[in-house]
Write a protein that holds these residues in place. Structure first.
Motif: not given
Length: 328
Positions: A151, A153, A190-191, A202, A205, A207-208
Protein backbone atom coordinates in the motif's frame (compact mmCIF):
# COMPACT_ATOMS: atom_id res chain seq x y z
CA UNK A 1 8.05 71.50 28.39
CA UNK A 2 5.66 68.59 28.53
CA UNK A 3 4.31 69.61 25.11
CA UNK A 4 7.83 69.85 23.69
CA UNK A 5 8.63 66.36 24.97
CA UNK A 6 5.55 64.93 23.27
CA UNK A 7 6.45 66.68 20.04
CA UNK A 8 9.95 65.20 20.13
CA UNK A 9 8.65 61.69 20.79
CA UNK A 10 6.14 62.06 17.99
CA UNK A 11 8.92 63.14 15.68
CA UNK A 12 11.02 60.13 16.63
CA UNK A 13 8.08 57.82 16.04
CA UNK A 14 7.47 59.36 12.64
CA UNK A 15 11.11 58.94 11.66
CA UNK A 16 11.21 55.36 12.82
CA UNK A 17 8.03 54.54 10.96
CA UNK A 18 9.37 56.21 7.85
CA UNK A 19 12.61 54.21 8.09
CA UNK A 20 10.72 50.95 8.40
CA UNK A 21 8.57 51.83 5.43
CA UNK A 22 11.68 52.30 3.30
CA UNK A 23 12.95 48.74 3.87
CA UNK A 24 12.47 47.02 0.49
CA UNK A 25 10.43 43.82 0.46
CA UNK A 26 11.32 40.84 -1.73
CA UNK A 27 8.46 38.37 -2.15
CA UNK A 28 9.28 34.77 -3.04
CA UNK A 29 6.51 32.31 -3.83
CA UNK A 30 7.46 28.75 -2.88
CA UNK A 31 5.96 25.47 -1.70
CA UNK A 32 4.67 24.93 1.82
CA UNK A 33 7.39 22.60 3.12
CA UNK A 34 10.07 25.15 2.17
CA UNK A 35 8.74 27.69 4.67
CA UNK A 36 8.16 25.39 7.65
CA UNK A 37 10.28 25.73 10.79
CA UNK A 38 12.19 22.61 9.74
CA UNK A 39 12.49 23.66 6.08
CA UNK A 40 15.15 25.82 4.39
CA UNK A 41 13.14 29.04 4.49
CA UNK A 42 13.97 30.42 7.96
CA UNK A 43 17.75 29.90 7.66
CA UNK A 44 17.87 31.27 4.12
CA UNK A 45 15.76 34.27 5.10
CA UNK A 46 18.11 35.12 7.97
CA UNK A 47 21.24 34.67 5.85
CA UNK A 48 19.98 36.79 2.95
CA UNK A 49 18.56 39.57 5.12
CA UNK A 50 21.98 39.87 6.76
CA UNK A 51 23.33 40.85 3.33
CA UNK A 52 20.50 42.72 1.63
CA UNK A 53 19.14 45.23 4.19
CA UNK A 54 15.71 44.10 3.05
CA UNK A 55 12.69 42.12 4.17
CA UNK A 56 12.64 38.70 2.49
CA UNK A 57 9.14 37.26 2.59
CA UNK A 58 8.50 33.65 1.60
CA UNK A 59 4.91 32.90 0.66
CA UNK A 60 3.95 29.22 0.81
CA UNK A 61 1.50 28.04 -1.81
CA UNK A 62 0.80 24.32 -1.70
CA UNK A 63 3.24 22.30 -3.76
CA UNK A 64 5.33 23.04 -6.85
CA UNK A 65 2.70 22.62 -9.57
CA UNK A 66 0.30 24.83 -7.61
CA UNK A 67 2.89 27.63 -7.76
CA UNK A 68 2.76 27.72 -11.53
CA UNK A 69 -1.03 27.72 -11.52
CA UNK A 70 -1.07 30.71 -9.18
CA UNK A 71 1.48 32.72 -11.15
CA UNK A 72 -0.32 31.96 -14.42
CA UNK A 73 -3.57 33.19 -12.87
CA UNK A 74 -2.04 36.37 -11.44
CA UNK A 75 0.06 37.14 -14.52
CA UNK A 76 1.98 40.45 -14.50
CA UNK A 77 -0.14 41.60 -11.52
CA UNK A 78 1.47 39.02 -9.25
CA UNK A 79 3.05 40.19 -6.00
CA UNK A 80 5.86 37.69 -6.48
CA UNK A 81 9.34 38.85 -7.39
CA UNK A 82 10.66 35.27 -7.60
CA UNK A 83 9.09 31.83 -7.85
CA UNK A 84 11.09 29.05 -6.21
CA UNK A 85 9.92 25.44 -6.49
CA UNK A 86 9.19 24.63 -10.12
CA UNK A 87 11.07 21.76 -11.73
CA UNK A 88 12.10 20.33 -15.10
CA UNK A 89 8.64 18.89 -15.75
CA UNK A 90 7.12 22.39 -15.51
CA UNK A 91 9.80 24.55 -17.13
CA UNK A 92 8.40 24.50 -20.68
CA UNK A 93 4.90 25.37 -19.46
CA UNK A 94 6.29 28.09 -17.19
CA UNK A 95 8.29 29.60 -20.05
CA UNK A 96 5.15 29.81 -22.19
CA UNK A 97 3.49 32.12 -19.66
CA UNK A 98 5.94 34.88 -20.67
CA UNK A 99 6.08 36.24 -17.11
CA UNK A 100 9.68 35.24 -16.36
CA UNK A 101 12.93 36.94 -17.31
CA UNK A 102 16.63 35.99 -17.43
CA UNK A 103 18.39 35.41 -14.13
CA UNK A 104 21.87 36.53 -15.26
CA UNK A 105 23.67 34.08 -12.96
CA UNK A 106 26.79 32.32 -14.16
CA UNK A 107 28.33 29.46 -12.18
CA UNK A 108 29.52 25.87 -12.47
CA UNK A 109 26.89 23.42 -11.26
CA UNK A 110 27.46 20.12 -9.48
CA UNK A 111 24.70 18.44 -11.47
CA UNK A 112 24.72 15.06 -13.26
CA UNK A 113 23.38 16.82 -16.36
CA UNK A 114 24.46 19.91 -18.31
CA UNK A 115 22.55 23.10 -17.47
CA UNK A 116 22.47 26.33 -19.50
CA UNK A 117 18.91 27.64 -19.06
CA UNK A 118 19.01 31.43 -18.81
CA UNK A 119 15.59 31.83 -17.16
CA UNK A 120 15.33 28.92 -14.74
CA UNK A 121 18.09 28.60 -12.15
CA UNK A 122 18.55 25.22 -10.39
CA UNK A 123 18.91 25.21 -6.61
CA UNK A 124 18.71 21.51 -5.70
CA UNK A 125 18.16 18.09 -7.22
CA UNK A 126 17.43 14.47 -6.37
CA UNK A 127 15.84 11.21 -7.47
CA UNK A 128 12.25 10.17 -6.81
CA UNK A 129 11.87 6.93 -4.91
CA UNK A 130 9.39 5.00 -2.83
CA UNK A 131 10.43 5.15 0.82
CA UNK A 132 9.42 2.26 3.05
CA UNK A 133 10.47 0.52 6.23
CA UNK A 134 13.76 -1.35 6.30
CA UNK A 135 13.44 -5.10 6.43
CA UNK A 136 10.24 -5.19 4.38
CA UNK A 137 10.10 -7.31 1.23
CA UNK A 138 10.74 -4.46 -1.19
CA UNK A 139 9.86 -4.61 -4.90
CA UNK A 140 12.67 -4.26 -7.44
CA UNK A 141 10.73 -2.38 -10.15
CA UNK A 142 7.63 -0.24 -10.57
CA UNK A 143 5.99 -3.16 -12.37
CA UNK A 144 6.71 -5.45 -9.43
CA UNK A 145 5.25 -2.87 -7.05
CA UNK A 146 2.13 -2.65 -9.20
CA UNK A 147 1.33 -6.37 -8.93
CA UNK A 148 2.08 -6.54 -5.19
CA UNK A 149 -0.16 -5.97 -2.18
CA UNK A 150 2.00 -3.07 -0.97
CA UNK A 151 0.00 0.00 0.00
CA UNK A 152 1.39 3.37 -1.06
CA UNK A 153 0.62 7.08 -0.74
CA UNK A 154 1.32 9.34 -3.70
CA UNK A 155 0.83 13.02 -4.53
CA UNK A 156 -1.54 14.62 -7.02
CA UNK A 157 0.30 15.42 -10.28
CA UNK A 158 -1.97 18.42 -10.86
CA UNK A 159 -0.67 20.20 -7.76
CA UNK A 160 2.54 18.45 -6.76
CA UNK A 161 5.89 18.12 -8.50
CA UNK A 162 6.57 14.67 -6.96
CA UNK A 163 3.15 13.56 -8.21
CA UNK A 164 3.95 14.85 -11.67
CA UNK A 165 7.38 13.28 -11.40
CA UNK A 166 5.80 9.87 -10.87
CA UNK A 167 3.81 10.32 -14.08
CA UNK A 168 7.04 11.10 -15.92
CA UNK A 169 8.78 8.19 -14.20
CA UNK A 170 6.19 5.68 -15.39
CA UNK A 171 6.28 7.13 -18.91
CA UNK A 172 10.07 7.03 -19.07
CA UNK A 173 10.41 3.51 -17.66
CA UNK A 174 7.42 1.98 -19.49
CA UNK A 175 6.69 4.09 -22.58
CA UNK A 176 4.66 1.32 -24.24
CA UNK A 177 2.94 -0.01 -21.12
CA UNK A 178 2.29 3.06 -19.00
CA UNK A 179 -1.50 2.67 -19.03
CA UNK A 180 -1.25 -0.95 -17.90
CA UNK A 181 1.16 0.05 -15.13
CA UNK A 182 -1.27 2.65 -13.81
CA UNK A 183 -4.19 0.24 -13.97
CA UNK A 184 -2.17 -2.26 -11.93
CA UNK A 185 -0.95 0.42 -9.48
CA UNK A 186 -4.42 1.81 -8.81
CA UNK A 187 -5.34 -0.69 -6.10
CA UNK A 188 -2.01 -0.12 -4.31
CA UNK A 189 -2.81 3.54 -3.73
CA UNK A 190 -4.31 4.29 -0.32
CA UNK A 191 -4.84 7.96 -1.10
CA UNK A 192 -3.60 10.83 -3.25
CA UNK A 193 -2.58 13.99 -1.37
CA UNK A 194 -2.24 17.57 -2.66
CA UNK A 195 1.44 17.75 -1.70
CA UNK A 196 4.49 15.95 -0.37
CA UNK A 197 4.12 16.92 3.30
CA UNK A 198 0.67 15.37 3.66
CA UNK A 199 1.73 12.15 1.95
CA UNK A 200 4.89 11.70 3.99
CA UNK A 201 2.98 12.37 7.19
CA UNK A 202 0.48 9.61 6.40
CA UNK A 203 3.32 7.17 5.80
CA UNK A 204 4.95 8.04 9.12
CA UNK A 205 1.60 7.54 10.84
CA UNK A 206 1.48 4.00 9.47
CA UNK A 207 -1.32 4.60 6.98
CA UNK A 208 0.70 3.02 4.13
CA UNK A 209 3.67 0.73 3.59
CA UNK A 210 5.54 3.28 1.46
CA UNK A 211 5.34 6.83 0.15
CA UNK A 212 6.48 8.57 -3.01
CA UNK A 213 9.45 10.67 -1.91
CA UNK A 214 13.20 10.81 -2.64
CA UNK A 215 16.29 8.63 -2.33
CA UNK A 216 17.60 11.27 0.09
CA UNK A 217 14.65 11.16 2.49
CA UNK A 218 16.17 8.51 4.80
CA UNK A 219 19.05 10.93 5.52
CA UNK A 220 16.63 13.07 7.54
CA UNK A 221 15.70 10.20 9.82
CA UNK A 222 19.36 9.23 10.30
CA UNK A 223 20.38 12.78 11.21
CA UNK A 224 17.38 14.10 13.13
CA UNK A 225 16.15 10.92 14.80
CA UNK A 226 19.10 8.49 14.70
CA UNK A 227 16.60 6.22 12.96
CA UNK A 228 17.86 3.92 10.22
CA UNK A 229 14.56 2.08 9.73
CA UNK A 230 13.51 4.09 6.67
CA UNK A 231 14.92 3.17 3.28
CA UNK A 232 14.49 4.22 -0.35
CA UNK A 233 13.74 1.23 -2.53
CA UNK A 234 16.20 0.78 -5.40
CA UNK A 235 14.43 0.04 -8.69
CA UNK A 236 16.33 -1.60 -11.53
CA UNK A 237 14.02 0.02 -14.11
CA UNK A 238 15.43 3.40 -13.13
CA UNK A 239 14.65 6.43 -11.00
CA UNK A 240 13.35 9.72 -12.34
CA UNK A 241 15.48 12.78 -11.60
CA UNK A 242 14.11 16.07 -10.35
CA UNK A 243 15.91 19.40 -10.66
CA UNK A 244 14.15 22.17 -8.75
CA UNK A 245 14.46 25.71 -10.08
CA UNK A 246 13.84 29.35 -9.26
CA UNK A 247 12.92 32.13 -11.69
CA UNK A 248 12.62 35.90 -11.57
CA UNK A 249 9.37 37.63 -12.53
CA UNK A 250 9.71 40.21 -15.30
CA UNK A 251 7.14 42.34 -13.45
CA UNK A 252 9.16 42.50 -10.22
CA UNK A 253 9.14 45.94 -8.61
CA UNK A 254 12.45 45.05 -6.93
CA UNK A 255 14.51 43.89 -9.94
CA UNK A 256 17.94 44.61 -8.44
CA UNK A 257 17.05 42.92 -5.17
CA UNK A 258 15.64 39.97 -7.10
CA UNK A 259 18.92 39.72 -9.03
CA UNK A 260 20.80 39.76 -5.73
CA UNK A 261 18.70 36.87 -4.41
CA UNK A 262 19.11 34.85 -7.60
CA UNK A 263 22.89 35.20 -7.23
CA UNK A 264 22.56 34.27 -3.54
CA UNK A 265 20.85 31.00 -4.50
CA UNK A 266 24.11 29.52 -5.82
CA UNK A 267 26.19 30.87 -2.91
CA UNK A 268 27.21 28.87 0.13
CA UNK A 269 24.74 30.82 2.25
CA UNK A 270 21.89 29.13 0.40
CA UNK A 271 23.41 25.90 -0.86
CA UNK A 272 24.85 24.81 2.50
CA UNK A 273 21.34 24.94 3.99
CA UNK A 274 19.77 22.59 1.43
CA UNK A 275 21.04 19.12 2.47
CA UNK A 276 19.86 19.22 6.09
CA UNK A 277 16.62 21.18 5.58
CA UNK A 278 15.24 20.34 2.13
CA UNK A 279 16.97 16.94 2.18
CA UNK A 280 18.04 17.16 -1.43
CA UNK A 281 21.41 17.46 -3.16
CA UNK A 282 22.76 21.02 -3.56
CA UNK A 283 23.60 22.18 -7.07
CA UNK A 284 26.87 23.67 -5.80
CA UNK A 285 28.62 21.45 -3.26
CA UNK A 286 30.80 23.22 -0.70
CA UNK A 287 34.42 22.28 -0.05
CA UNK A 288 33.23 20.45 3.07
CA UNK A 289 31.22 18.06 0.90
CA UNK A 290 27.90 16.46 1.79
CA UNK A 291 26.89 15.61 5.36
CA UNK A 292 27.76 12.15 6.68
CA UNK A 293 24.16 10.92 6.57
CA UNK A 294 24.16 11.31 2.78
CA UNK A 295 26.82 8.63 2.49
CA UNK A 296 25.46 5.19 1.66
CA UNK A 297 22.07 6.35 0.41
CA UNK A 298 20.38 4.52 -2.46
CA UNK A 299 22.11 5.44 -5.71
CA UNK A 300 20.13 4.69 -8.87
CA UNK A 301 21.84 2.48 -11.41
CA UNK A 302 19.70 4.05 -14.13
CA UNK A 303 18.70 7.71 -14.25
CA UNK A 304 15.58 8.85 -16.13
CA UNK A 305 14.74 12.39 -17.22
CA UNK A 306 12.75 14.00 -20.02
CA UNK A 307 13.90 17.32 -21.47
CA UNK A 308 11.45 20.10 -20.47
CA UNK A 309 9.81 20.30 -23.91
CA UNK A 310 9.32 16.54 -24.07
CA UNK A 311 7.87 16.44 -20.56
CA UNK A 312 5.38 19.14 -21.56
CA UNK A 313 4.40 17.26 -24.72
CA UNK A 314 3.46 14.06 -22.87
CA UNK A 315 2.01 15.58 -19.72
CA UNK A 316 -1.65 15.77 -20.76
CA UNK A 317 -1.78 12.21 -22.08
CA UNK A 318 0.02 10.89 -19.01
CA UNK A 319 -2.38 12.75 -16.74
CA UNK A 320 -5.36 11.30 -18.58
CA UNK A 321 -3.99 7.75 -18.14
CA UNK A 322 -3.58 8.43 -14.44
CA UNK A 323 -7.10 9.84 -14.09
CA UNK A 324 -8.66 6.95 -15.98
CA UNK A 325 -6.83 4.29 -13.96
CA UNK A 326 -7.68 5.80 -10.57
CA UNK A 327 -11.32 6.38 -11.44
CA UNK A 328 -12.05 2.71 -12.09
Amino acid sequence: MFKTHLTTVAGLCFCATGALAEVPVLTVYTYDSFVTDWGPGPAIEAAFEAECACDLQFVGNGDGAALLARVRLEGPRTDADIVLGLDTSLIAEARQTGVFTDHGVETVFDLPIAWDDQQFLPYDWGYFAFVGNAGADAPKTIAELAVSDIKIVIQDPRSSTPGLGLLMWVQAAYPDDSQAIWEALADNIVTVTPGWSEAYGLFLEGEADAVLSYTTSPAYHIYAEEDETKTAWAFSDGHYMQVEVAAKLASSDQPELADQFMAFIVSDGFQSVIPRTNWMYPVVVSDAGLPDEFQGLTTPEKSLLFAPAEAASIRDAALEEWRAALSQ
